[in-house]
Design a protein around this motif. Structure first.
Motif, PDB file in Angstrom:
ATOM      1  N   LYS A  42       0.813  -1.211  -0.042  1.00 46.78           N
ATOM      2  CA  LYS A  42       0.086  -0.097   0.060  1.00 46.78           C
ATOM      3  C   LYS A  42       0.801   1.235  -0.023  1.00 46.78           C
ATOM      4  O   LYS A  42       0.632   2.170   0.569  1.00 46.78           O
ATOM      5  CB  LYS A  42      -0.835  -0.017   1.162  1.00 46.78           C
ATOM      6  CG  LYS A  42      -2.082  -1.128   1.211  1.00 46.78           C
ATOM      7  CD  LYS A  42      -3.147  -1.265   2.318  1.00 46.78           C
ATOM      8  CE  LYS A  42      -4.131  -0.325   2.123  1.00 46.78           C
ATOM      9  NZ  LYS A  42      -5.172  -0.512   3.241  1.00 46.78           N
ATOM     10  N   SER A  69       1.150  -5.519  -2.835  1.00 43.84           N
ATOM     11  CA  SER A  69      -0.221  -5.434  -2.187  1.00 43.84           C
ATOM     12  C   SER A  69      -1.049  -6.293  -2.798  1.00 43.84           C
ATOM     13  O   SER A  69      -1.692  -7.270  -1.931  1.00 43.84           O
ATOM     14  CB  SER A  69      -0.702  -3.923  -2.341  1.00 43.84           C
ATOM     15  OG  SER A  69       0.120  -2.918  -1.817  1.00 43.84           O
ATOM     16  N   ARG A  70      -1.285  -6.394  -3.881  1.00 37.79           N
ATOM     17  CA  ARG A  70      -2.205  -7.422  -4.408  1.00 37.79           C
ATOM     18  C   ARG A  70      -2.172  -8.598  -4.197  1.00 37.79           C
ATOM     19  O   ARG A  70      -2.896  -9.568  -3.566  1.00 37.79           O
ATOM     20  CB  ARG A  70      -2.463  -7.306  -6.129  1.00 37.79           C
ATOM     21  CG  ARG A  70      -3.372  -8.066  -6.633  1.00 37.79           C
ATOM     22  CD  ARG A  70      -3.655  -7.755  -8.139  1.00 37.79           C
ATOM     23  NE  ARG A  70      -4.902  -8.428  -8.499  1.00 37.79           N
ATOM     24  CZ  ARG A  70      -6.135  -7.711  -8.475  1.00 37.79           C
ATOM     25  NH1 ARG A  70      -6.239  -6.550  -7.704  1.00 37.79           N
ATOM     26  NH2 ARG A  70      -7.269  -8.137  -8.714  1.00 37.79           N
ATOM     27  N   GLY A  73      -2.997  -9.541  -0.501  1.00 36.49           N
ATOM     28  CA  GLY A  73      -4.251  -9.465  -0.238  1.00 36.49           C
ATOM     29  C   GLY A  73      -4.889 -10.886  -0.739  1.00 36.49           C
ATOM     30  O   GLY A  73      -5.867 -11.314  -0.062  1.00 36.49           O
ATOM     31  N   TRP A  86      -4.662  -2.953  -5.657  1.00 33.23           N
ATOM     32  CA  TRP A  86      -5.473  -3.807  -4.448  1.00 33.23           C
ATOM     33  C   TRP A  86      -6.830  -3.132  -4.312  1.00 33.23           C
ATOM     34  O   TRP A  86      -7.682  -4.182  -3.729  1.00 33.23           O
ATOM     35  CB  TRP A  86      -4.799  -3.743  -3.244  1.00 33.23           C
ATOM     36  CG  TRP A  86      -4.631  -2.352  -2.605  1.00 33.23           C
ATOM     37  CD1 TRP A  86      -3.618  -1.390  -2.800  1.00 33.23           C
ATOM     38  CD2 TRP A  86      -5.729  -1.687  -1.579  1.00 33.23           C
ATOM     39  NE1 TRP A  86      -3.887  -0.252  -2.115  1.00 33.23           N
ATOM     40  CE2 TRP A  86      -5.039  -0.335  -1.462  1.00 33.23           C
ATOM     41  CE3 TRP A  86      -6.926  -1.927  -1.400  1.00 33.23           C
ATOM     42  CZ2 TRP A  86      -5.808   0.586  -0.752  1.00 33.23           C
ATOM     43  CZ3 TRP A  86      -7.577  -1.090  -0.637  1.00 33.23           C
ATOM     44  CH2 TRP A  86      -7.017   0.203  -0.344  1.00 33.23           C
ATOM     45  N   LEU A  89      -9.845  -5.436  -4.864  1.00 33.61           N
ATOM     46  CA  LEU A  89      -9.997  -7.022  -4.071  1.00 33.61           C
ATOM     47  C   LEU A  89     -11.325  -7.145  -3.389  1.00 33.61           C
ATOM     48  O   LEU A  89     -12.025  -6.089  -3.109  1.00 33.61           O
ATOM     49  CB  LEU A  89      -8.773  -6.981  -3.167  1.00 33.61           C
ATOM     50  CG  LEU A  89      -7.560  -7.025  -3.778  1.00 33.61           C
ATOM     51  CD1 LEU A  89      -6.368  -7.016  -2.682  1.00 33.61           C
ATOM     52  CD2 LEU A  89      -7.284  -8.522  -4.465  1.00 33.61           C
ATOM     53  N   GLU A  93     -10.315 -10.006   0.928  1.00 39.60           N
ATOM     54  CA  GLU A  93      -8.934  -9.811   0.722  1.00 39.60           C
ATOM     55  C   GLU A  93      -8.472  -8.605   1.231  1.00 39.60           C
ATOM     56  O   GLU A  93      -7.108  -8.613   1.535  1.00 39.60           O
ATOM     57  CB  GLU A  93      -8.811  -9.944  -0.857  1.00 39.60           C
ATOM     58  CG  GLU A  93      -9.058 -11.451  -1.616  1.00 39.60           C
ATOM     59  CD  GLU A  93      -9.248 -11.300  -2.909  1.00 39.60           C
ATOM     60  OE1 GLU A  93      -8.814 -12.519  -3.342  1.00 39.60           O
ATOM     61  OE2 GLU A  93      -9.818 -10.466  -3.495  1.00 39.60           O
ATOM     62  N   LYS A  94      -9.006  -7.434   1.202  1.00 38.88           N
ATOM     63  CA  LYS A  94      -8.614  -6.284   1.518  1.00 38.88           C
ATOM     64  C   LYS A  94      -8.451  -6.466   3.361  1.00 38.88           C
ATOM     65  O   LYS A  94      -7.415  -5.911   3.706  1.00 38.88           O
ATOM     66  CB  LYS A  94      -9.724  -5.284   1.575  1.00 38.88           C
ATOM     67  CG  LYS A  94      -9.742  -4.737   0.064  1.00 38.88           C
ATOM     68  CD  LYS A  94     -10.993  -3.665  -0.071  1.00 38.88           C
ATOM     69  CE  LYS A  94     -11.025  -3.138  -1.709  1.00 38.88           C
ATOM     70  NZ  LYS A  94     -12.219  -2.359  -1.787  1.00 38.88           N
ATOM     71  N   LEU A  97      -4.998  -8.079   3.314  1.00 40.59           N
ATOM     72  CA  LEU A  97      -4.086  -7.071   3.027  1.00 40.59           C
ATOM     73  C   LEU A  97      -3.819  -6.183   4.117  1.00 40.59           C
ATOM     74  O   LEU A  97      -2.639  -6.148   4.788  1.00 40.59           O
ATOM     75  CB  LEU A  97      -4.462  -6.251   2.172  1.00 40.59           C
ATOM     76  CG  LEU A  97      -3.670  -5.335   1.524  1.00 40.59           C
ATOM     77  CD1 LEU A  97      -2.205  -5.632   1.295  1.00 40.59           C
ATOM     78  CD2 LEU A  97      -4.055  -4.445   0.329  1.00 40.59           C
TER      79      LEU A  97
END
Length: 121
Positions: A42, A69-70, A73, A86, A89, A93-94, A97
């Motif tokens: 992030k 990030s992605r 997550g 991200w 997502l 998933e967030k 993350l």
């Protein structure tokens, strides 16, 4: 009170820095030749140099020198998932993350912010 993300061994961290780190600088900090090893999440850049898992050949080496990030997550170590994007997502998933952000923040020094990052929050 200890949380679920507390390190097993206490870690003394420096105050987080907000120095701009270019994408080129970040990509060069991939742990090759014993050099620095950074992972961004992030937009924040963490120094993971001391962790062999992020070094070349390590289980998380796909993250080294990149904003992961992605992939974090999605709980993925696939190179094609390593991306700063991200925002699309799923909520689950967030949450994952954000758990990784907490995990890294308790273990690794923040050495800067990816220059021009638009994925901070």
């Amino acid at each position: 009170m200890s949380g679920k993300f507390e390190p097993k061994v206490p870690v003394t961290l420096n105050p987080p820095k907000d120095d701009p780190i270019s994408l080129d600088e970040l990509s060069q900090a991939n742990g090759s030749d014993g050099g620095k090893c950074y992972v961004a999440i992030k937009g924040k850049v963490y120094d993971v140099t001391g962790n062999k898992a992020y070094q070349p050949g390590g289980s998380y080496s796909a993250f080294a020198g990149k904003d992961a990030s992605r992939a974090l997550g999605k709980t993925s170590t696939k190179p094609e998932d390593v991306s700063p994007d991200w925002q699309d997502l799923s909520d689950k998933e967030k949450d994952t993350l954000n758990d990784w952000v907490t995990f890294f923040s308790k273990r690794y020094n923040v050495v800067g912010v990816v220059q021009g990052a638009t994925n901070l929050d």
